[in-house]
Each structure stands twice: as structure tokens, then as C-alpha cells.
Design a protein around this motif. Structure first.
Motif, PDB file in Angstrom:
ATOM      1  N   MET A   1       0.816  -1.196   0.000  1.00  0.00           N
ATOM      2  CA  MET A   1       0.000   0.000   0.000  1.00  0.00           C
ATOM      3  C   MET A   1       0.849   1.245   0.000  1.00  0.00           C
ATOM      4  O   MET A   1       0.505   2.270  -0.540  1.00  0.00           O
ATOM      5  N   LYS A   2       2.093   1.156   0.651  1.00  0.00           N
ATOM      6  CA  LYS A   2       2.972   2.307   0.721  1.00  0.00           C
ATOM      7  C   LYS A   2       3.391   2.740  -0.667  1.00  0.00           C
ATOM      8  O   LYS A   2       3.435   3.941  -0.989  1.00  0.00           O
ATOM      9  N   ALA A   3       3.710   1.754  -1.539  1.00  0.00           N
ATOM     10  CA  ALA A   3       4.129   2.099  -2.884  1.00  0.00           C
ATOM     11  C   ALA A   3       3.031   2.821  -3.629  1.00  0.00           C
ATOM     12  O   ALA A   3       3.264   3.806  -4.329  1.00  0.00           O
ATOM     13  N   PHE A  71      -5.360 -10.048   5.370  1.00  0.00           N
ATOM     14  CA  PHE A  71      -5.403  -8.819   4.588  1.00  0.00           C
ATOM     15  C   PHE A  71      -6.268  -7.760   5.278  1.00  0.00           C
ATOM     16  O   PHE A  71      -7.390  -8.032   5.692  1.00  0.00           O
ATOM     17  N   GLU A  72      -5.717  -6.561   5.364  1.00  0.00           N
ATOM     18  CA  GLU A  72      -6.446  -5.444   5.960  1.00  0.00           C
ATOM     19  C   GLU A  72      -7.108  -4.557   4.920  1.00  0.00           C
ATOM     20  O   GLU A  72      -7.885  -3.665   5.281  1.00  0.00           O
ATOM     21  N   MET A 371     -10.125 -11.283   4.843  1.00  0.00           N
ATOM     22  CA  MET A 371      -9.599 -12.197   3.836  1.00  0.00           C
ATOM     23  C   MET A 371      -8.299 -12.780   4.368  1.00  0.00           C
ATOM     24  O   MET A 371      -7.428 -12.054   4.857  1.00  0.00           O
ATOM     25  N   ILE A 372      -8.179 -14.099   4.296  1.00  0.00           N
ATOM     26  CA  ILE A 372      -7.009 -14.817   4.797  1.00  0.00           C
ATOM     27  C   ILE A 372      -6.590 -15.840   3.749  1.00  0.00           C
ATOM     28  O   ILE A 372      -7.442 -16.533   3.177  1.00  0.00           O
ATOM     29  N   SER A 385      -1.101  -8.002   5.752  1.00  0.00           N
ATOM     30  CA  SER A 385      -0.844  -7.286   4.504  1.00  0.00           C
ATOM     31  C   SER A 385      -1.763  -6.091   4.351  1.00  0.00           C
ATOM     32  O   SER A 385      -2.959  -6.168   4.617  1.00  0.00           O
ATOM     33  N   ARG A 386      -1.188  -4.986   3.877  1.00  0.00           N
ATOM     34  CA  ARG A 386      -1.969  -3.802   3.536  1.00  0.00           C
ATOM     35  C   ARG A 386      -2.235  -3.708   2.042  1.00  0.00           C
ATOM     36  O   ARG A 386      -2.776  -2.701   1.570  1.00  0.00           O
ATOM     37  N   ALA A 387      -1.857  -4.728   1.300  1.00  0.00           N
ATOM     38  CA  ALA A 387      -2.048  -4.699  -0.152  1.00  0.00           C
ATOM     39  C   ALA A 387      -3.526  -4.554  -0.497  1.00  0.00           C
ATOM     40  O   ALA A 387      -4.384  -5.242   0.076  1.00  0.00           O
TER      41      ALA A 387
END
Length: 525
Positions: A1-3, A71-72, A371-372, A385-387
Motif C-alpha cells: 500500500m505504501k508504494a 489482509f487489511e 480475507m485470509i 498485509s496492507r495490499a
């Protein structure tokens, strides 16, 4: 997410140049893994203890998250069920196709034979493919003959085996179908179904409220089955009707039977469970155990079911050879037609976590879901993950996993997110389109309003396209406004501070981008 966030200035510079990047390609596995996709129904981001819930404990899903990646920033394609399931299985946003609203129980097949699908792609890759649980994507070519062979259906779009409910728990016919025929149907007691007018002489909730386990609104007060008023009318098929309290056990048995039968070759199981969709009538062993009423009890039943699948995979010695994906078709809802005290008994529990509203809403609570992913030795264990990922990506991601190329005209909105799904990168999508197709209650029935609400997520920013659609349904704030709305989710996850008037250029750029995605007819490069 940072990218994605750091590149925000570039992304917003011009709509014509804004294209989501392809994820870094993961190394191919030594062998094709089994794939089990468990799809919950109306489960919210905040409904699991691994996502912060404290009023309820979900130890099996917590263990799954510990063993895999949680997943967040994962999203269902829509805030309602049928469109999400359509997008998940086809890789196309459902709003691109006509008729993708919440379907009645007797609707014709929405995914037509010949359509490229997730199961057909995996079948081509050598997988045995199975469906167990909720379908809700229509059957047949029009008026279904429930007493004969039912086609087209799941077997016509890539599934080898199917044991499923036609629609939802609260809709008739309340029967199960295996392959193309109703299970346990007595020819002397044929089934008839009507969604417009009462048929037969069976009691209805509207006429016989004293026969109900719990009351329902006018929509959920038609034919009574197992003490519960349903949507729509049916008669016949008494020996074929499911028992609500035992239904999850029946589906679980079929799921593990499929797994055991196909364990020697790669298999794909789409296991579409019912919990915690209404009517909530869990097995007696879970009743009263959550302290949050039947909705909480249904979540406990869901958690137990996932644990049983995990245990079965381990007992068969194939857990390390299996990619297990768990998620939900849309956000949560407490009251959805039945007076089951879900609102009253929720207490301080926040089923959508920090996000606003839930099912039916274009707000984050409608589509941001738990989601896992878990695959021992391949999916990064214990990772959060923040993706930004979406269920529409499963077609392209699993195609990359099994070495299948996507036709140019198929899965037009599905991106290869295999690397983030394996927990190997937090670089997900640069954008995703969210939608809801709103329903309105009129004269005791609920029908599509015809309103399609779209929103664009790009980095931390979210634009909700203006609409004159209703602002609420079943008590949920839907998120509509006559004007475009703009939110910064990093600073305002609850979507309370509309910045569209203040940041007009940013809102205009996102609106132009959303228009282009819609106009182009595809978003996958």
C-alpha cells in the motif's frame, strides 16, 4: 500500500495514463496445489477476533491467520452477494453485465455456458472442480422445472460436481440440488415456485404469524418452512426441504467428501457457506453460545466449520499441498428482514470494524471484508498485509499460479495479485472499482431500484459517484448523494468528512478515471 500511496501524485496526474501495475510474479510451485475457497455470506471486517473483535472469539480463523497472511485492505467486488459471486467466478466487474442485481430464487442462469470462468480455467489446467453451498447465480433459461433436469447451471460453466442451494437461506425453494436434480425429491409431491403470487395452501408468515420462530418483515413473510417465513411462495417438495439447523453440517459433509475423493489429484473446491446470512438458525450445539444472539452463534458455527475443513486437510496429509482462501461476499448487516434481535444483542460489537455501514452500502463497510490466505511453506505465515486486493483478482491470480494464460476478452477486470496473495509483497492494486446495486422495498416486496452506484479506490483516496438513489436500506446508510463524494481513508476511515468541494481537482481527476474504466469496457491491460 505504501508504494501505491507514494505514487499518488503520478497516479492522479491524468486519467488516460492511470493503469494498475502488474504484481511481481511469484515463483511457480513445484506442483499444482489444491485450492479451497471458503466464501462466507454477510461476514463483516470486524466480525472475527483476528480482526479485532473482542465480544466474540473465532479461534479456528485466528489459527488460519497465524499460519497464513491476513489482509487489511481486501474487498469484495460488490456490497451485495450475486454481483460479488459473479465477479469472483468470471473476473469481470458485475456492473458491466445486465441482470447482476440480487436475484430471486427462480432467476435464469446469469453466467451462461461458454463464458470463461475460474472453474473452467482450472479445469483446463487439470483440476477436478467442485461447488458446495450457496449458488445464487440463477439456473436454467427461464422458468425452472424443479422436478426435472435443471440446466444450465454450475456444471455448464466449469464445475465437475455441484451440491448447492439455488439461491439464499431466506428464499424459496428451500431445497438442495446435486448436479442437475433436486435431492430427495418425491415425484408424487412436485415442487412449484412463484415469486409474485401465492400458490397452494401452505401457511405464510403474513397470514400465520403464530407459526413463526421469529417475525419477518413483509418480504420475509411468505411461505413458512421450518417455522421461518421465506421470500417467495412454494408448494410441494416436502421430503426435499432442508432443515435449517442441520444444513451447515450437510454441506460440510459434502465438502469433505469431495476433498477426500479428489485428494490424489489437484482439486478446486468453491465452498460457499451460509453464515451469518439470515435467517440465522444455527445447529443447537451453537445456539446461545456467543452471547450475541443467533447472528453471533452463526459466526461461531462458521468458525467451527473452517476448523473442520482445516482438520480434514491435515488428517488426509494434504494441508501443505493446499492453498486455502477465506473471505466474505460483502460487508455485514444486523437486521436484514427478521426480528432475531441481532441489533439489540450486538452490544458494543462493531461488525464492520472501523468502517462505516455494511451490506448494500458503497461505504467501506459494504466491501472491505476479512480475507485470509494459507498455504504452509508458500504463503507467508503470520503476515498482515496492507495490499489492496479484490476478489475479482482471483481468476488472474490463480491462472498465474497454475500456468494458464487469460484470453484477451476474458476476465477483463482481473489482475494478477498472486505475489500479494502469497504474502510475498504488500504491493497490491493501484485502484479498484467498488459497486452496489440498490434494492428498494415496495408493497411488501424488494426489487432492484435500477440504481448502480460506483466508487473508485486509488491509494488512500476514494471517490463515490453522485447518485439520486435512496440513502438507506434496512437501516444501513448506503452512501449515496446527488454529488460526487471524496474521502481520504488514511485520515478518515469512517468516511465522515467529504472533501469533494475542497479538493475539486482531485475529485475531478478520479471521476474522469472512473468514467474511463467504465467506458473502456475493461481495466486489465
Amino acid at each position: 500500500m505504501k508504494a501505491a500511496t507514494n505514487r499518488r501524485g503520478i497516479l492522479l496526474a491524468g486519467a488516460a495514463a492511470l493503469v494498475a501495475p502488474r504484481a511481481l510474479r511469484a515463483a511457480p510451485p513445484a506442483r499444482k496445489p489444491n485450492i479451497v475457497l471458503i466464501y462466507a455470506d454477510d461476514l463483516g471486517y470486524g466480525d472475527l477476533s483476528c480482526y479485532g473483535a473482542t465480544a466474540i472469539r473465532t479461534p479456528n480463523l485466528d489459527r488460519l491467520a497465524t499460519r497464513g497472511t491476513r489482509f487489511e485492505n481486501a474487498h469484495s467486488p460488490s456490497a451485495t452477494c450475486t454481483p460479488s459471486r459473479y465477479a469472483l467466478l468470471t473476473g469481470d466487474y458485475a456492473w458491466r453485465a445486465s441482470g447482476t442485481q440480487i436475484l430471486p430464487g427462480d432467476a435464469p442462469a446469469l453466467i451462461r455456458p461458454g463464458k470463461f470462468t475460474l472453474p473452467s480455467m482450472l479445469k483446463q489446467a487439470g483440476y477436478a472442480t467442485g461447488l458446495v453451498g450457496k449458488w445464487h447465480l440463477g439456473l436454467g433459461d427461464g422458468k425452472v422445472d424443479w422436478n426435472g433436469e435443471i440446466a444450465p447451471g454450475p456444471l455448464d460453466i466449469g464445475f465437475d460436481h455441484a451440491f448447492f442451494m439455488p439461491a439464499t437461506l431466506d428464499r424459496v425453494p428451500t431445497v438442495l440440488i446435486e448436479s442437475r436434480r433436486v435431492v430427495n425429491l418425491d415425484p408424487a409431491d412436485p415442487i412449484a415456485v412463484d415469486y409474485l403470487s401465492k400458490i397452494g395452501d401452505e401457511p405464510t408468515g403474513a397470514e400465520n404469524p403464530d407459526q413463526l420462530e421469529f417475525a419477518g418483515d413483509p418480504e420475509h413473510s411468505n411461505t413458512i418452512v421450518n417455522g421461518i417465513g421465506r421470500i417467495g411462495y412454494m408448494t410441494g417438495g416436502r421430503a426435499a426441504r432442508w432443515n435449517d439447523g442441520r444444513l451447515s453440517d450437510v454441506l460440510l459433509r459434502k465438502a469433505v467428501e469431495f476433498i477426500a475423493a479428489k485428494r490424489d489429484a489437484p482439486f478446486f473446491l468453491y465452498y460457499a457457506v451460509n453464515e451469518p446470512h439470515v435467517p440465522r438458525a444455527p445447529h443447537p450445539r451453537f445456539a446461545g453460545k456467543s452471547g450475541m444472539g443467533s447472528r453471533g452463534d452463526a459466526i461461531l458455527q462458521l468458525d467451527w466449520t473452517v476448523g473442520e475443513v482445516m482438520r480434514r486437510l491435515e488428517a488426509l496429509g494434504i494441508a501443505d499441498d493446499t492453498l486455502l482462501v477465506f473471505s466474505s461476499d460483502n460487508g455485514p448487516i444486523l437486521f436484514d428482514g427478521y426480528q432475531d434481535r441481532a441489533v439489540e444483542l450486538a452490544g458494543g460489537h462493531r461488525p464492520a470494524g472501523p468502517y462505516r455501514s455494511g451490506k448494500y452500502a458503497i461505504y467501506e463497510g459494504g466491501t472491505r471484508v476479512p480475507m485470509i490466505t494459507c498455504w504452509p511453506g508458500r504463503v507467508r505465515a503470520g503476515h498482515v498485509s496492507r495490499a489492496l486486493v479484490d476478489h475479482v483478482d482471483l481468476v488472474a491470480s490463480l491462472a498465474a499460479l497454475v500456468g494458464q494464460e487469460l484470453p484477451r476478452d476474458a476476465a477483463v477486470d482481473s489482475f494478477d495479485m498472486l505475489t500479494p496473495l502469497l504474502g510475498q509483497s504488500d504491493r497490491g492494486r493501484d485502484h479498484v472499482v467498488e459497486d452496489t446495486k440498490l434494492m428498494i422495498a415496495t408493497g411488501g416486496t424488494v426489487e432492484s431500484s435500477g440504481a448502480r452506484i460506483l466508487a473508485l479506490r486509488a491509494g488512500d483516496w476514494k471517490l463515490i459517484r453522485g447518485s439520486s438513489a435512496p440513502h438507506a436500506f434496512h437501516g444501513n446508510a448506503i452512501g449515496t448523494s446527488p454529488r460526487d463524494q471524496l474521502y481520504n481513508l488514511a485520515r478518515d476511515p469512517g468516511e465522515r468528512n467529504d472533501l469533494a468541494a475542497k479538493l475539486r481537482d482531485r475529485a475531478r481527476t478520479l471521476a474522469t478515471w472512473l468514467d474511463k474504466i467504465e467506458r473502456d469496457g475493461r481495466s486489465r491491460p
